[in-house]
Design an enzyme around this catalytic site. Structure first.
Site, short mmCIF file in Angstrom:
data_model
loop_
_atom_site.label_atom_id
_atom_site.label_comp_id
_atom_site.label_asym_id
_atom_site.label_seq_id
_atom_site.Cartn_x
_atom_site.Cartn_y
_atom_site.Cartn_z
N GLY A 8 0.82 -1.22 0.00
CA GLY A 8 0.00 0.00 0.00
C GLY A 8 0.85 1.26 0.00
N LEU A 10 1.45 3.49 -2.11
CA LEU A 10 1.00 4.72 -2.78
C LEU A 10 -0.17 5.37 -2.02
CD1 LEU A 10 1.12 3.61 -6.53
CD2 LEU A 10 2.88 4.76 -5.19
N GLY A 11 -0.50 4.83 -0.87
CA GLY A 11 -1.59 5.38 -0.08
C GLY A 11 -1.17 6.60 0.71
N GLN A 12 -2.08 7.07 1.57
CA GLN A 12 -1.82 8.32 2.30
C GLN A 12 -0.58 8.20 3.19
OE1 GLN A 12 -4.33 9.35 5.56
NE2 GLN A 12 -3.75 11.50 5.51
N ASP A 34 2.39 -1.68 -4.49
CA ASP A 34 0.99 -1.23 -4.43
C ASP A 34 0.22 -1.96 -5.51
OD1 ASP A 34 -0.33 1.52 -2.94
OD2 ASP A 34 -1.50 0.61 -4.55
N ILE A 35 -1.10 -1.91 -5.42
CA ILE A 35 -1.94 -2.60 -6.40
C ILE A 35 -1.87 -1.93 -7.78
CG2 ILE A 35 -4.06 -1.32 -5.85
CD1 ILE A 35 -5.51 -4.11 -5.98
N ASP A 52 -1.03 -6.95 -5.46
CA ASP A 52 -2.37 -6.99 -4.87
C ASP A 52 -2.23 -7.88 -3.63
OD1 ASP A 52 -4.94 -7.71 -4.13
OD2 ASP A 52 -5.68 -7.87 -6.18
N TYR A 141 -14.83 -1.29 8.89
CA TYR A 141 -13.43 -0.89 9.11
C TYR A 141 -13.01 -1.22 10.54
CZ TYR A 141 -9.53 2.52 9.28
OH TYR A 141 -8.31 3.15 9.41
N LYS A 145 -10.25 -3.77 12.01
CA LYS A 145 -9.12 -3.32 12.83
C LYS A 145 -9.03 -4.12 14.13
CE LYS A 145 -7.28 -0.25 10.14
NZ LYS A 145 -6.07 -0.64 9.40
N1 SER Z 1 -8.37 8.17 9.06
C1 SER Z 1 -9.09 6.95 9.23
C2 SER Z 1 -10.45 7.03 8.71
O1 SER Z 1 -11.02 8.09 8.85
C3 SER Z 1 -9.13 6.56 10.68
O2 SER Z 1 -8.32 5.50 10.90
O3 SER Z 1 -10.97 6.09 8.21
#
Ligand code: SER
Length: 314
Positions: A8, A10-12, A34-35, A52, A141, A145
Protein backbone atom coordinates in the site's frame (compact mmCIF):
# COMPACT_ATOMS: atom_id res chain seq x y z
CA UNK A 1 14.94 -2.61 10.58
CA UNK A 2 17.37 -2.63 7.67
CA UNK A 3 15.59 -3.89 4.57
CA UNK A 4 11.93 -3.04 4.31
CA UNK A 5 9.00 -4.11 2.15
CA UNK A 6 5.98 -1.79 2.12
CA UNK A 7 2.49 -2.73 0.91
CA UNK A 8 0.00 0.00 0.00
CA UNK A 9 2.96 2.28 -0.62
CA UNK A 10 1.00 4.72 -2.78
CA UNK A 11 -1.59 5.38 -0.08
CA UNK A 12 -1.82 8.32 2.30
CA UNK A 13 0.71 6.94 4.79
CA UNK A 14 2.69 4.73 2.40
CA UNK A 15 3.67 7.61 0.11
CA UNK A 16 5.48 9.60 2.80
CA UNK A 17 6.67 6.51 4.60
CA UNK A 18 8.45 5.35 1.44
CA UNK A 19 10.17 8.72 1.02
CA UNK A 20 11.32 8.88 4.67
CA UNK A 21 12.51 5.28 4.79
CA UNK A 22 14.46 5.68 1.56
CA UNK A 23 16.23 8.67 3.09
CA UNK A 24 16.98 6.85 6.33
CA UNK A 25 17.74 3.29 5.19
CA UNK A 26 18.88 3.84 1.59
CA UNK A 27 16.96 3.57 -1.70
CA UNK A 28 18.00 0.01 -2.37
CA UNK A 29 16.81 -1.18 1.04
CA UNK A 30 13.19 -0.09 0.68
CA UNK A 31 10.79 -1.81 -1.68
CA UNK A 32 7.43 -0.07 -2.10
CA UNK A 33 4.57 -2.12 -3.57
CA UNK A 34 0.99 -1.23 -4.43
CA UNK A 35 -1.94 -2.60 -6.40
CA UNK A 36 -1.35 0.05 -9.07
CA UNK A 37 1.72 1.53 -10.72
CA UNK A 38 2.99 4.93 -9.48
CA UNK A 39 2.05 8.00 -11.53
CA UNK A 40 4.65 10.18 -9.88
CA UNK A 41 7.66 10.82 -12.09
CA UNK A 42 9.89 11.11 -9.02
CA UNK A 43 9.54 7.38 -8.51
CA UNK A 44 10.69 6.51 -12.05
CA UNK A 45 13.70 4.24 -12.13
CA UNK A 46 13.46 3.37 -8.43
CA UNK A 47 12.55 -0.11 -7.20
CA UNK A 48 8.78 -0.72 -7.14
CA UNK A 49 6.58 -3.79 -7.51
CA UNK A 50 2.89 -4.15 -8.33
CA UNK A 51 1.28 -6.24 -5.61
CA UNK A 52 -2.37 -6.99 -4.87
CA UNK A 53 -2.22 -8.06 -1.21
CA UNK A 54 -4.93 -10.66 -1.88
CA UNK A 55 -2.36 -12.58 -3.94
CA UNK A 56 -0.22 -14.42 -1.39
CA UNK A 57 1.86 -16.30 -3.95
CA UNK A 58 3.02 -13.09 -5.54
CA UNK A 59 3.64 -11.54 -2.12
CA UNK A 60 5.87 -14.46 -1.15
CA UNK A 61 7.59 -14.35 -4.53
CA UNK A 62 8.50 -10.67 -4.05
CA UNK A 63 9.74 -11.33 -0.51
CA UNK A 64 11.83 -14.33 -1.52
CA UNK A 65 13.48 -12.19 -4.18
CA UNK A 66 13.98 -8.95 -2.19
CA UNK A 67 14.74 -10.62 1.17
CA UNK A 68 13.56 -7.89 3.55
CA UNK A 69 13.83 -8.19 7.33
CA UNK A 70 10.68 -6.09 7.92
CA UNK A 71 7.25 -5.78 6.34
CA UNK A 72 5.18 -2.63 6.82
CA UNK A 73 1.71 -3.66 5.74
CA UNK A 74 -0.16 -0.45 4.91
CA UNK A 75 -2.62 -1.65 2.23
CA UNK A 76 -6.19 -1.11 3.49
CA UNK A 77 -9.50 0.58 2.75
CA UNK A 78 -10.44 3.45 5.09
CA UNK A 79 -13.65 3.73 7.09
CA UNK A 80 -16.07 5.50 4.74
CA UNK A 81 -14.96 3.50 1.67
CA UNK A 82 -15.25 0.27 3.64
CA UNK A 83 -18.82 1.17 4.62
CA UNK A 84 -19.77 1.49 0.94
CA UNK A 85 -18.62 -2.03 0.14
CA UNK A 86 -18.13 -4.03 3.33
CA UNK A 87 -17.49 -7.40 1.63
CA UNK A 88 -14.75 -5.91 -0.54
CA UNK A 89 -13.28 -4.21 2.56
CA UNK A 90 -13.11 -7.56 4.34
CA UNK A 91 -11.25 -9.00 1.37
CA UNK A 92 -8.65 -6.25 1.18
CA UNK A 93 -8.31 -5.59 4.91
CA UNK A 94 -8.51 -9.12 6.31
CA UNK A 95 -7.41 -11.46 3.50
CA UNK A 96 -4.60 -9.01 2.77
CA UNK A 97 -3.52 -8.97 6.42
CA UNK A 98 -3.66 -12.75 6.75
CA UNK A 99 -1.50 -13.14 3.62
CA UNK A 100 0.97 -10.60 4.96
CA UNK A 101 1.20 -12.32 8.36
CA UNK A 102 1.69 -15.71 6.73
CA UNK A 103 4.45 -14.26 4.57
CA UNK A 104 6.05 -12.67 7.66
CA UNK A 105 5.88 -16.02 9.46
CA UNK A 106 7.45 -17.97 6.60
CA UNK A 107 10.24 -15.46 5.99
CA UNK A 108 10.78 -14.43 9.62
CA UNK A 109 9.95 -10.73 9.08
CA UNK A 110 9.36 -8.07 11.69
CA UNK A 111 5.85 -6.86 11.05
CA UNK A 112 3.91 -3.61 11.38
CA UNK A 113 0.36 -2.82 10.33
CA UNK A 114 -1.63 0.20 11.50
CA UNK A 115 -4.76 -0.08 13.60
CA UNK A 116 -6.95 2.95 14.18
CA UNK A 117 -9.21 4.90 16.52
CA UNK A 118 -11.82 3.14 14.35
CA UNK A 119 -11.16 0.02 16.46
CA UNK A 120 -13.28 1.68 19.16
CA UNK A 121 -17.05 1.97 19.18
CA UNK A 122 -20.03 3.66 20.84
CA UNK A 123 -19.66 1.68 24.10
CA UNK A 124 -15.97 2.69 24.48
CA UNK A 125 -15.29 5.47 27.04
CA UNK A 126 -15.15 8.67 24.95
CA UNK A 127 -12.71 10.79 26.96
CA UNK A 128 -9.14 9.80 27.74
CA UNK A 129 -9.91 6.40 26.19
CA UNK A 130 -7.56 3.83 27.71
CA UNK A 131 -5.49 1.52 25.55
CA UNK A 132 -7.17 -1.55 27.01
CA UNK A 133 -10.91 -0.98 27.08
CA UNK A 134 -14.20 -2.00 25.45
CA UNK A 135 -13.82 -2.42 21.67
CA UNK A 136 -17.18 -3.01 20.01
CA UNK A 137 -16.95 -0.96 16.78
CA UNK A 138 -20.00 -0.65 14.54
CA UNK A 139 -18.25 -0.19 11.18
CA UNK A 140 -16.72 -2.82 8.88
CA UNK A 141 -13.43 -0.89 9.11
CA UNK A 142 -13.56 -1.12 12.90
CA UNK A 143 -14.41 -4.83 12.82
CA UNK A 144 -11.39 -5.34 10.54
CA UNK A 145 -9.12 -3.32 12.83
CA UNK A 146 -10.12 -5.19 16.01
CA UNK A 147 -9.80 -8.54 14.25
CA UNK A 148 -6.46 -7.38 12.86
CA UNK A 149 -5.14 -6.42 16.30
CA UNK A 150 -6.13 -9.83 17.67
CA UNK A 151 -4.68 -11.65 14.68
CA UNK A 152 -1.35 -9.83 15.06
CA UNK A 153 -1.22 -10.71 18.77
CA UNK A 154 -2.08 -14.30 17.84
CA UNK A 155 0.81 -14.50 15.35
CA UNK A 156 3.14 -13.14 18.02
CA UNK A 157 1.99 -15.53 20.76
CA UNK A 158 1.55 -18.61 18.60
CA UNK A 159 4.29 -18.30 16.00
CA UNK A 160 6.68 -15.75 17.51
CA UNK A 161 6.25 -13.25 14.64
CA UNK A 162 7.48 -9.86 15.89
CA UNK A 163 4.23 -7.96 15.27
CA UNK A 164 3.80 -4.34 16.44
CA UNK A 165 1.06 -1.78 15.83
CA UNK A 166 -0.41 1.58 16.76
CA UNK A 167 -3.96 2.88 16.65
CA UNK A 168 -3.56 5.92 14.45
CA UNK A 169 -5.92 8.86 14.77
CA UNK A 170 -6.78 10.97 11.70
CA UNK A 171 -3.53 11.71 9.88
CA UNK A 172 -2.93 15.10 8.30
CA UNK A 173 -0.51 15.72 5.49
CA UNK A 174 -0.04 17.82 2.37
CA UNK A 175 1.85 15.26 0.29
CA UNK A 176 -0.86 12.75 -0.54
CA UNK A 177 -4.52 13.38 0.17
CA UNK A 178 -6.38 10.56 1.92
CA UNK A 179 -9.21 8.67 0.26
CA UNK A 180 -12.44 7.68 1.93
CA UNK A 181 -11.68 8.38 5.59
CA UNK A 182 -13.95 9.93 8.20
CA UNK A 183 -11.17 12.23 9.38
CA UNK A 184 -10.43 13.53 5.84
CA UNK A 185 -12.14 16.88 6.55
CA UNK A 186 -9.07 17.87 8.57
CA UNK A 187 -6.91 17.57 5.46
CA UNK A 188 -9.38 19.03 2.94
CA UNK A 189 -9.97 22.11 5.09
CA UNK A 190 -6.36 23.25 4.64
CA UNK A 191 -6.33 22.72 0.86
CA UNK A 192 -9.64 24.56 0.47
CA UNK A 193 -8.53 27.37 2.80
CA UNK A 194 -5.53 28.09 0.56
CA UNK A 195 -7.33 27.56 -2.77
CA UNK A 196 -10.73 29.14 -2.04
CA UNK A 197 -10.64 30.75 1.40
CA UNK A 198 -13.67 28.65 2.32
CA UNK A 199 -14.60 25.08 3.25
CA UNK A 200 -17.81 23.12 3.72
CA UNK A 201 -17.33 20.42 6.34
CA UNK A 202 -19.04 17.03 6.22
CA UNK A 203 -18.29 16.61 9.95
CA UNK A 204 -20.31 18.66 12.43
CA UNK A 205 -18.84 21.63 14.31
CA UNK A 206 -18.36 20.26 17.78
CA UNK A 207 -17.31 16.71 16.87
CA UNK A 208 -13.92 16.09 18.45
CA UNK A 209 -11.62 13.43 17.02
CA UNK A 210 -7.97 12.64 17.61
CA UNK A 211 -5.50 13.75 14.92
CA UNK A 212 -1.78 13.76 14.26
CA UNK A 213 0.55 15.31 11.70
CA UNK A 214 2.04 12.80 9.24
CA UNK A 215 5.68 13.42 10.26
CA UNK A 216 4.80 12.36 13.80
CA UNK A 217 2.99 9.28 12.48
CA UNK A 218 6.02 8.17 10.47
CA UNK A 219 8.37 8.85 13.38
CA UNK A 220 6.08 6.73 15.54
CA UNK A 221 6.29 3.79 13.12
CA UNK A 222 10.09 3.98 13.01
CA UNK A 223 10.44 4.42 16.77
CA UNK A 224 8.12 1.52 17.57
CA UNK A 225 9.83 -0.78 15.06
CA UNK A 226 13.28 0.16 16.38
CA UNK A 227 12.24 -0.26 20.04
CA UNK A 228 13.92 -2.98 22.07
CA UNK A 229 11.33 -5.79 22.31
CA UNK A 230 12.04 -6.11 26.05
CA UNK A 231 10.55 -2.62 26.51
CA UNK A 232 7.23 -3.68 25.02
CA UNK A 233 4.62 -4.98 27.41
CA UNK A 234 1.95 -4.46 24.76
CA UNK A 235 2.09 -4.96 21.00
CA UNK A 236 -1.17 -4.74 19.06
CA UNK A 237 -1.96 -1.97 19.35
CA UNK A 238 -0.76 1.21 21.09
CA UNK A 239 -2.96 4.31 21.32
CA UNK A 240 -1.17 7.30 19.73
CA UNK A 241 -2.42 10.85 19.23
CA UNK A 242 -1.19 14.44 19.19
CA UNK A 243 -4.41 16.45 19.55
CA UNK A 244 -8.16 16.19 19.93
CA UNK A 245 -9.78 18.73 17.60
CA UNK A 246 -13.04 19.66 15.86
CA UNK A 247 -13.71 21.67 12.67
CA UNK A 248 -14.22 24.96 14.56
CA UNK A 249 -10.86 24.64 16.28
CA UNK A 250 -9.09 24.06 12.95
CA UNK A 251 -10.95 27.01 11.38
CA UNK A 252 -9.96 29.35 14.24
CA UNK A 253 -6.33 28.37 13.81
CA UNK A 254 -6.52 28.87 10.02
CA UNK A 255 -8.00 32.37 10.56
CA UNK A 256 -4.78 33.42 12.29
CA UNK A 257 -3.18 33.08 8.83
CA UNK A 258 -6.17 33.64 6.52
CA UNK A 259 -8.44 36.07 8.42
CA UNK A 260 -11.33 35.91 5.93
CA UNK A 261 -11.58 32.09 5.96
CA UNK A 262 -15.18 30.87 6.16
CA UNK A 263 -16.38 27.48 7.35
CA UNK A 264 -19.82 26.07 6.50
CA UNK A 265 -21.40 22.73 7.20
CA UNK A 266 -23.14 20.14 5.06
CA UNK A 267 -22.99 17.18 7.41
CA UNK A 268 -22.76 13.72 5.81
CA UNK A 269 -24.86 11.38 7.99
CA UNK A 270 -22.69 8.32 7.24
CA UNK A 271 -19.36 9.87 8.15
CA UNK A 272 -20.88 11.86 11.02
CA UNK A 273 -22.31 8.61 12.37
CA UNK A 274 -18.89 6.95 12.17
CA UNK A 275 -17.23 9.93 13.89
CA UNK A 276 -19.84 9.92 16.65
CA UNK A 277 -19.07 6.26 17.36
CA UNK A 278 -15.35 6.98 17.88
CA UNK A 279 -13.65 8.42 20.99
CA UNK A 280 -13.24 12.19 21.43
CA UNK A 281 -9.74 11.92 22.89
CA UNK A 282 -7.63 8.81 23.46
CA UNK A 283 -4.92 8.28 26.06
CA UNK A 284 -1.47 7.68 24.54
CA UNK A 285 0.43 7.30 27.81
CA UNK A 286 1.43 3.65 27.27
CA UNK A 287 3.11 4.46 23.94
CA UNK A 288 4.98 7.28 25.69
CA UNK A 289 5.99 5.07 28.58
CA UNK A 290 6.91 1.88 26.72
CA UNK A 291 8.76 3.19 23.67
CA UNK A 292 9.06 6.95 24.01
CA UNK A 293 6.31 8.13 21.65
CA UNK A 294 6.50 11.94 21.58
CA UNK A 295 4.66 13.87 18.85
CA UNK A 296 6.14 17.25 17.89
CA UNK A 297 3.24 18.91 16.10
CA UNK A 298 0.51 20.83 17.93
CA UNK A 299 -2.54 22.18 16.08
CA UNK A 300 -0.78 25.54 15.88
CA UNK A 301 2.46 24.23 14.39
CA UNK A 302 0.66 21.82 12.07
CA UNK A 303 -1.59 24.59 10.72
CA UNK A 304 1.37 26.83 9.97
CA UNK A 305 3.22 23.97 8.25
CA UNK A 306 0.23 22.78 6.23
CA UNK A 307 -0.73 26.24 4.96
CA UNK A 308 2.82 27.09 3.95
CA UNK A 309 3.37 23.78 2.18
CA UNK A 310 0.07 24.00 0.26
CA UNK A 311 0.81 27.60 -0.76
CA UNK A 312 4.17 26.45 -2.13
CA UNK A 313 2.46 23.82 -4.26
CA UNK A 314 0.49 26.37 -6.26
N1 SER B 1 -8.37 8.17 9.06
C1 SER B 1 -9.09 6.95 9.23
C2 SER B 1 -10.45 7.03 8.71
O1 SER B 1 -11.02 8.09 8.85
C3 SER B 1 -9.13 6.56 10.68
O2 SER B 1 -8.32 5.50 10.90
O3 SER B 1 -10.97 6.09 8.21
Amino acid sequence: MERILITGALGQIGTELTLKLREKYGEGNVLPTDIKAPEDDNLKGLPFEILDVRDMERMKGIVSEFRPDTMLHMAALLSATAEKNPQFAWDINMVGLMNALETAREYDLKFFTPSSIGAFGPSTPKENTPQVTIQRPTTMYGVNKVAGELLCDYYFEKFGVDTRSVRFPGLISHVKEPGGGTTDYAVEIYFEAVRNGAYTSFIDKSTNMDMMYMDDAIDAIIKLMEADPDQLVDRNAFNVTAMSINPEMVANEIRKHIPGFTLDYDVDPVRQGIAASWPNAIDASEAKRQWGFQPKYTLEKMTETMLEAIRNKK
